[in-house]
Design a protein around this motif. Structure first.
Motif, mmCIF file in Angstrom:
data_model
loop_
_atom_site.group_PDB
_atom_site.id
_atom_site.type_symbol
_atom_site.label_atom_id
_atom_site.label_comp_id
_atom_site.label_asym_id
_atom_site.label_seq_id
_atom_site.Cartn_x
_atom_site.Cartn_y
_atom_site.Cartn_z
ATOM 1 N N ASP A 44 -22.245 -31.065 -68.868
ATOM 2 C CA ASP A 44 -20.825 -32.050 -68.739
ATOM 3 C C ASP A 44 -20.564 -31.881 -67.305
ATOM 4 O O ASP A 44 -20.232 -32.757 -66.449
ATOM 5 C CB ASP A 44 -19.986 -31.436 -69.383
ATOM 6 N N GLU A 45 -20.658 -30.659 -66.763
ATOM 7 C CA GLU A 45 -20.211 -30.386 -65.268
ATOM 8 C C GLU A 45 -21.201 -30.990 -64.451
ATOM 9 O O GLU A 45 -20.592 -31.684 -63.268
ATOM 10 C CB GLU A 45 -20.527 -28.867 -65.094
ATOM 11 N N MET A 46 -22.228 -31.005 -64.559
ATOM 12 C CA MET A 46 -23.073 -31.835 -63.647
ATOM 13 C C MET A 46 -23.122 -33.214 -63.545
ATOM 14 O O MET A 46 -23.119 -34.079 -62.671
ATOM 15 C CB MET A 46 -24.639 -31.259 -63.761
ATOM 16 N N ARG A 47 -22.832 -33.557 -64.841
ATOM 17 C CA ARG A 47 -22.732 -35.219 -64.808
ATOM 18 C C ARG A 47 -21.580 -35.514 -64.421
ATOM 19 O O ARG A 47 -21.512 -36.698 -63.675
ATOM 20 C CB ARG A 47 -22.652 -35.488 -66.588
ATOM 21 N N SER A 48 -20.539 -34.772 -64.324
ATOM 22 C CA SER A 48 -19.079 -35.109 -63.820
ATOM 23 C C SER A 48 -18.991 -34.947 -62.123
ATOM 24 O O SER A 48 -18.702 -35.671 -61.573
ATOM 25 C CB SER A 48 -17.759 -34.135 -64.326
ATOM 26 N N HIS A 49 -20.144 -34.397 -61.979
ATOM 27 C CA HIS A 49 -20.497 -33.939 -60.371
ATOM 28 C C HIS A 49 -21.022 -35.292 -59.833
ATOM 29 O O HIS A 49 -20.757 -36.101 -58.798
ATOM 30 C CB HIS A 49 -21.296 -32.778 -60.101
ATOM 31 N N VAL A 50 -22.233 -35.718 -60.663
ATOM 32 C CA VAL A 50 -22.760 -37.093 -60.026
ATOM 33 C C VAL A 50 -21.725 -38.139 -60.300
ATOM 34 O O VAL A 50 -21.805 -39.019 -59.451
ATOM 35 C CB VAL A 50 -24.051 -37.345 -61.211
ATOM 36 N N GLU A 51 -21.032 -38.477 -61.287
ATOM 37 C CA GLU A 51 -19.878 -39.318 -61.351
ATOM 38 C C GLU A 51 -18.860 -39.354 -60.230
ATOM 39 O O GLU A 51 -18.906 -40.428 -59.814
ATOM 40 C CB GLU A 51 -19.004 -39.376 -62.907
ATOM 41 N N ILE A 58 -19.574 -45.515 -53.976
ATOM 42 C CA ILE A 58 -19.063 -46.899 -53.978
ATOM 43 C C ILE A 58 -17.762 -46.995 -53.197
ATOM 44 O O ILE A 58 -17.767 -48.104 -52.612
ATOM 45 C CB ILE A 58 -18.158 -46.995 -55.696
ATOM 46 N N ASP A 59 -16.892 -46.116 -53.073
ATOM 47 C CA ASP A 59 -15.773 -46.218 -52.253
ATOM 48 C C ASP A 59 -16.244 -46.237 -50.673
ATOM 49 O O ASP A 59 -15.749 -46.831 -49.900
ATOM 50 C CB ASP A 59 -14.860 -44.822 -52.083
ATOM 51 N N SER A 60 -17.441 -45.817 -50.439
ATOM 52 C CA SER A 60 -18.100 -46.052 -48.774
ATOM 53 C C SER A 60 -18.767 -47.199 -48.856
ATOM 54 O O SER A 60 -19.710 -47.523 -47.949
ATOM 55 C CB SER A 60 -18.650 -44.777 -48.596
ATOM 56 N N GLY A 61 -18.686 -48.063 -49.743
ATOM 57 C CA GLY A 61 -19.211 -49.287 -49.740
ATOM 58 C C GLY A 61 -20.549 -49.729 -50.400
ATOM 59 O O GLY A 61 -21.018 -50.841 -50.370
ATOM 60 N N MET A 62 -21.186 -49.078 -51.402
ATOM 61 C CA MET A 62 -22.398 -49.247 -52.160
ATOM 62 C C MET A 62 -22.020 -49.714 -53.518
ATOM 63 O O MET A 62 -20.853 -49.833 -53.913
ATOM 64 C CB MET A 62 -23.024 -47.810 -52.535
ATOM 65 N N HIS A 63 -22.975 -50.734 -53.808
ATOM 66 C CA HIS A 63 -23.075 -51.367 -55.058
ATOM 67 C C HIS A 63 -23.117 -50.410 -55.831
ATOM 68 O O HIS A 63 -23.915 -49.369 -56.107
ATOM 69 C CB HIS A 63 -24.372 -52.335 -54.934
ATOM 70 N N PRO A 64 -22.331 -50.627 -57.138
ATOM 71 C CA PRO A 64 -22.052 -49.854 -58.135
ATOM 72 C C PRO A 64 -23.550 -49.140 -58.690
ATOM 73 O O PRO A 64 -23.760 -47.744 -59.091
ATOM 74 C CB PRO A 64 -21.595 -50.332 -59.185
ATOM 75 N N ASP A 65 -24.436 -49.897 -59.012
ATOM 76 C CA ASP A 65 -25.818 -49.362 -59.614
ATOM 77 C C ASP A 65 -26.385 -48.492 -58.443
ATOM 78 O O ASP A 65 -27.013 -47.298 -58.838
ATOM 79 C CB ASP A 65 -26.704 -50.485 -59.705
ATOM 80 N N GLU A 66 -26.503 -48.931 -57.357
ATOM 81 C CA GLU A 66 -27.379 -48.356 -56.448
ATOM 82 C C GLU A 66 -26.478 -46.964 -56.117
ATOM 83 O O GLU A 66 -27.015 -45.727 -55.800
ATOM 84 C CB GLU A 66 -27.016 -49.232 -54.996
ATOM 85 N N ALA A 67 -25.125 -46.971 -56.272
ATOM 86 C CA ALA A 67 -24.310 -45.680 -55.928
ATOM 87 C C ALA A 67 -24.632 -44.574 -57.019
ATOM 88 O O ALA A 67 -24.865 -43.314 -56.504
ATOM 89 C CB ALA A 67 -22.924 -45.988 -56.258
ATOM 90 N N HIS A 68 -24.949 -45.072 -58.118
ATOM 91 C CA HIS A 68 -25.395 -43.992 -59.304
ATOM 92 C C HIS A 68 -26.720 -43.362 -58.933
ATOM 93 O O HIS A 68 -27.059 -42.236 -59.002
ATOM 94 C CB HIS A 68 -25.239 -44.821 -60.392
#
Lengths: 177, 110
Positions: A44-51, A58-68
């Motif tokens: 959970d902890e690491m998943r939340s970090h990745v999120e 995304i905030d810095s302008g990436m496309h959501p898929d690419e951002a993930h």
């Protein structure tokens, strides 16, 4: 924040040390008996970090898929990181010991011939040792069960080697001639 | 992103994490962002070192963790300093100051 530091500074060192030992014990018990729960929490902890990293991307302008995917790349090799984290729990030696023992048991079941020979050798070795020590203990180490062991005499033939053996057998508690 | 990444000296990551947590309780992601910002983008903490360090510090009793919610309402594990951790930070800091002063003295010798 500084004022916090002062308030905590008044706690005696010994109290802190005791708290830490207790804390370690508690953590280790948890690491041993609630491993799955801890692992799930780590997931959970690491998943939340990745999120969160994804969100930042995304905030810095990436496309959501690419951002993930970028976030996953930025995180690194997640399974290897988890393994290193598990090693920090301080009980990995117990887990390794358990694994080694199970492995050994399987190997022994697979090679019954070898197991039998090894067990017999050990049994014989331990048995002979025990018998010898029991004899020596009675003959040499323990005082003889008589009223005045000091006055005990060993009687032996005149052969020197036998005399020596007799003297040795009663060396601690009797005289020989 | 920093153009030039500086490797952290062995043992200094623990000190930086403790320092970051001195400013308040924080989750892993927050700690890595904060260290990056505080070092003006010079120090980049790899997740592969950050999380093992966090688990190690928790095992030592210098930090403790609890689950909470981040600014944008995401479930996250927050770490905070314990009294022992505060003490450790003071100790590590004075060690570091002694060490870096000594190294600087050596480097400045002409």
């Amino acid at each position: 924040m500084q004022s916090n530091g002062f308030a905590d500074g008044s706690i005696a060192d010994s109290k802190i040390k005791r708290m830490i030992s207790l804390h370690k014990l508690r953590l280790r018990c948890r690491a041993l008996f609630q491993k799955q729960k801890l692992d799930a929490q780590m997931d959970d902890e690491m998943r939340s970090h990745v999120e969160m990293q994804t969100q930042e991307n995304i905030d810095s302008g990436m496309h959501p898929d690419e951002a993930h995917y970028a976030a996953l790349r930025q995180f690194g090799w997640i399974e290897s990181i988890k393994e290193t984290c598990r090693d920090q729990r301080g009980v990995s030696w117990i887990e390794n010991l358990g694994r080694d023992l199970r492995y050994e048991a399987r190997q022994m079941l697979k090679n019954p011939g070898f197991t039998t020979v090894a067990v017999l050798t050990l049994t014989l070795g331990v048995g002979v040792n025990l018998a010898l020590f029991a004899m020596l203990n009675e003959l040499v180490l323990r005082p003889k069960p008589v009223a005045n062991p000091d006055e005990l005499w060993a009687i032996a033939p005149a052969w020197r080697s036998v005399q020596r053996a007799a003297r040795w057998c009663v060396s601690l508690s009797a005289k020989a001639f | 992103m920093p153009k030039e990444k500086t490797d952290l000296l062995q043992g200094t990551l623990d000190m930086l994490i403790l320092k970051a947590l001195q400013l308040g309780s924080m989750h892993g992601f927050g700690i890595s962002v904060l260290i990056r910002q505080m070092s003006r983008e010079v120090l980049q903490v790899e997740q592969g070192s950050l999380y093992p360090a966090l688990y190690r510090l928790e095992e030592q009793g210098w930090i403790e963790s609890e689950w909470g919610f981040s600014d944008n309402n995401r479930k996250a594990k927050f770490y905070k300093l314990t009294p022992a951790g505060r003490k450790q930070l003071v100790e590590e800091r004075s060690n570091w100051e002694r060490l870096s002063a000594a190294i600087n003295t050596v480097l400045k010798t002409t």
